[in-house]
Structure formats: structure tokens, C-alpha cells
Scaffold this motif. Structure first.
Motif, PDB file in Angstrom:
ATOM      1  N   UNK A  39       0.830  -1.203   0.000  1.00  0.00           N
ATOM      2  CA  UNK A  39       0.000   0.000   0.000  1.00  0.00           C
ATOM      3  C   UNK A  39       0.866   1.255   0.000  1.00  0.00           C
ATOM      4  N   UNK A  40       2.006   1.218   0.716  1.00  0.00           N
ATOM      5  CA  UNK A  40       2.953   2.333   0.683  1.00  0.00           C
ATOM      6  C   UNK A  40       3.415   2.577  -0.760  1.00  0.00           C
ATOM      7  N   UNK A  41       3.816   1.508  -1.441  1.00  0.00           N
ATOM      8  CA  UNK A  41       4.302   1.630  -2.823  1.00  0.00           C
ATOM      9  C   UNK A  41       3.216   2.239  -3.708  1.00  0.00           C
ATOM     10  N   UNK A  42       1.990   1.787  -3.547  1.00  0.00           N
ATOM     11  CA  UNK A  42       0.878   2.334  -4.331  1.00  0.00           C
ATOM     12  C   UNK A  42       0.710   3.828  -4.057  1.00  0.00           C
ATOM     13  N   UNK A  43       0.629   4.203  -2.796  1.00  0.00           N
ATOM     14  CA  UNK A  43       0.429   5.616  -2.429  1.00  0.00           C
ATOM     15  C   UNK A  43       1.583   6.491  -2.922  1.00  0.00           C
ATOM     16  N   UNK A  44       2.812   6.042  -2.672  1.00  0.00           N
ATOM     17  CA  UNK A  44       3.975   6.824  -3.081  1.00  0.00           C
ATOM     18  C   UNK A  44       4.053   6.944  -4.600  1.00  0.00           C
ATOM     19  N   UNK A  45       3.858   5.836  -5.283  1.00  0.00           N
ATOM     20  CA  UNK A  45       3.991   5.827  -6.745  1.00  0.00           C
ATOM     21  C   UNK A  45       2.962   6.723  -7.415  1.00  0.00           C
ATOM     22  N   UNK A  46       1.735   6.696  -6.948  1.00  0.00           N
ATOM     23  CA  UNK A  46       0.688   7.560  -7.516  1.00  0.00           C
ATOM     24  C   UNK A  46       1.043   9.034  -7.274  1.00  0.00           C
ATOM     25  N   UNK A  47       1.527   9.356  -6.075  1.00  0.00           N
ATOM     26  CA  UNK A  47       1.918  10.741  -5.779  1.00  0.00           C
ATOM     27  C   UNK A  47       3.065  11.182  -6.684  1.00  0.00           C
ATOM     28  N   UNK A  48       4.036  10.314  -6.891  1.00  0.00           N
ATOM     29  CA  UNK A  48       5.175  10.636  -7.762  1.00  0.00           C
ATOM     30  C   UNK A  48       4.701  10.846  -9.195  1.00  0.00           C
ATOM     31  N   UNK A  49       3.828   9.980  -9.668  1.00  0.00           N
ATOM     32  CA  UNK A  49       3.337  10.122 -11.045  1.00  0.00           C
ATOM     33  C   UNK A  49       2.583  11.435 -11.242  1.00  0.00           C
ATOM     34  N   UNK A  50       1.872  11.874 -10.225  1.00  0.00           N
ATOM     35  CA  UNK A  50       1.186  13.170 -10.300  1.00  0.00           C
ATOM     36  C   UNK A  50       2.206  14.295 -10.467  1.00  0.00           C
ATOM     37  N   UNK A  51       3.298  14.215  -9.715  1.00  0.00           N
ATOM     38  CA  UNK A  51       4.337  15.242  -9.804  1.00  0.00           C
ATOM     39  C   UNK A  51       5.125  15.145 -11.109  1.00  0.00           C
ATOM     40  N   UNK A  52       5.418  13.934 -11.549  1.00  0.00           N
ATOM     41  CA  UNK A  52       6.173  13.738 -12.790  1.00  0.00           C
ATOM     42  C   UNK A  52       5.426  14.341 -13.975  1.00  0.00           C
ATOM     43  N   UNK A  53       4.119  14.245 -13.960  1.00  0.00           N
ATOM     44  CA  UNK A  53       3.319  14.793 -15.059  1.00  0.00           C
ATOM     45  C   UNK A  53       3.504  16.300 -15.207  1.00  0.00           C
ATOM     46  N   UNK A  54       3.977  16.955 -14.166  1.00  0.00           N
ATOM     47  CA  UNK A  54       4.204  18.409 -14.201  1.00  0.00           C
ATOM     48  C   UNK A  54       5.581  18.779 -14.736  1.00  0.00           C
ATOM     49  N   UNK A  55       6.436  17.773 -14.886  1.00  0.00           N
ATOM     50  CA  UNK A  55       7.793  18.026 -15.367  1.00  0.00           C
ATOM     51  C   UNK A  55       7.836  18.037 -16.891  1.00  0.00           C
ATOM     52  N   UNK A  56       8.833  18.698 -17.460  1.00  0.00           N
ATOM     53  CA  UNK A  56       9.033  18.595 -18.906  1.00  0.00           C
ATOM     54  C   UNK A  56       9.295  17.135 -19.280  1.00  0.00           C
ATOM     55  N   UNK A  57       8.850  16.750 -20.434  1.00  0.00           N
ATOM     56  CA  UNK A  57       8.959  15.363 -20.900  1.00  0.00           C
ATOM     57  C   UNK A  57      10.377  14.814 -20.770  1.00  0.00           C
ATOM     58  N   UNK A  58      11.379  15.617 -21.095  1.00  0.00           N
ATOM     59  CA  UNK A  58      12.759  15.128 -21.096  1.00  0.00           C
ATOM     60  C   UNK A  58      13.340  14.923 -19.700  1.00  0.00           C
ATOM     61  N   UNK A  59      12.615  15.287 -18.644  1.00  0.00           N
ATOM     62  CA  UNK A  59      13.083  15.099 -17.276  1.00  0.00           C
ATOM     63  C   UNK A  59      12.376  13.950 -16.554  1.00  0.00           C
ATOM     64  N   UNK A  60      11.337  13.418 -17.151  1.00  0.00           N
ATOM     65  CA  UNK A  60      10.491  12.438 -16.468  1.00  0.00           C
ATOM     66  C   UNK A  60      11.186  11.119 -16.184  1.00  0.00           C
ATOM     67  N   UNK A  61      11.903  10.581 -17.135  1.00  0.00           N
ATOM     68  CA  UNK A  61      12.570   9.287 -16.927  1.00  0.00           C
ATOM     69  C   UNK A  61      13.585   9.374 -15.788  1.00  0.00           C
ATOM     70  N   UNK A  62      14.342  10.448 -15.750  1.00  0.00           N
ATOM     71  CA  UNK A  62      15.324  10.637 -14.689  1.00  0.00           C
ATOM     72  C   UNK A  62      14.632  10.768 -13.335  1.00  0.00           C
ATOM     73  N   UNK A  63      13.528  11.491 -13.298  1.00  0.00           N
ATOM     74  CA  UNK A  63      12.791  11.665 -12.043  1.00  0.00           C
ATOM     75  C   UNK A  63      12.264  10.321 -11.535  1.00  0.00           C
TER      76      UNK A  63
END
Length: 107
Positions: A39-63
Motif C-alpha cells: 500500500x505504501x508503494x501504491x500511495x507513493x507511486x501515484x503521488x510521484x506520477x502526479x508530480x512527474x506529469x508536471x515536469x518537462x517530458x525530457x526530465x520524467x525518466x530521470x525523475x
């Protein structure tokens, strides 16, 4: 939820800011996971994906690569965990059916 500022003039990810954001999101995920790693992994991963979507495309893989230090899992990886849990008698939180404090699989 913390946010990372997207500077479109910047061509590289601000790693220290991203790591700080991951630390914050991990702390939030831990507080709400009931000590279930899945459940931690699910919660953390969803939060990260929300933030990654705000980054420029070329920074997402590194993030996302950096977020793996806090157990980030892709949607496909999380689905595989859910499938395994369902097949082996665990609820979506990774806890034995009938034992989950959220009432999953209660009899």
C-alpha cells in the motif's frame, strides 16, 4: 501535496529538489499505509506520477529513476503485485484476506 516548480528554461532536472519532494511524498505515504509495504508503494507511486506529469517530458525518466530509491513502482509493476496478491489470498493492501484493518476480505 508538495509540488516541484517546473522551469521550462531549465533543461535538466533539479535532482536535490526532486529528492526532497520524494522524501516528502514518502513520508506522507508511510503515514497512511498502515505498515503495508504494497500500500505504501501504491500511495507513493501515484503521488510521484502526479508530480512527474508536471515536469518537462525530457526530465520524467530521470525523475522516475530517482524515485525508485523510495520504492517507486510503475503502473505495470503495481498491477503485477495486485495480480499476485489476488492469486495468493492477499487483499489490495498486501495483507491476508480477513486480516486487513480496512476490512478487505472480511468474513
Amino acid at each position: 501535496m508538495s509540488t516541484i516548480v517546473c522551469d521550462t528554461r531549465r533543461s535538466t532536472l533539479d535532482e536535490s529538489a526532486w529528492q526532497a519532494l520524494c522524501e516528502t511524498e514518502a513520508a506522507k505515504a508511510v503515514k497512511g499505509c498502515g505498515l503495508s509495504h504494497d500500500y505504501y508503494v501504491e500511495r507513493f507511486s501515484v503521488a510521484v506520477e502526479t508530480q512527474v506529469a508536471r515536469l518537462p517530458e525530457d526530465q520524467r525518466a530521470q525523475a522516475l529513476q530517482i524515485a525508485q530509491d523510495w520504492s517507486y513502482a510503475s503502473p505495470a509493476q503495481r498491477q503485477a503485485t495486485q495480480d499476485w496478491n489476488a492469486k495468493h489470498g492477499f487483499c489490495s493492501h498486501g495483507i491476508s484476506l480477513g486480516c486487513c484493518p480496512a476490512g478487505c476480505g472480511s468474513y
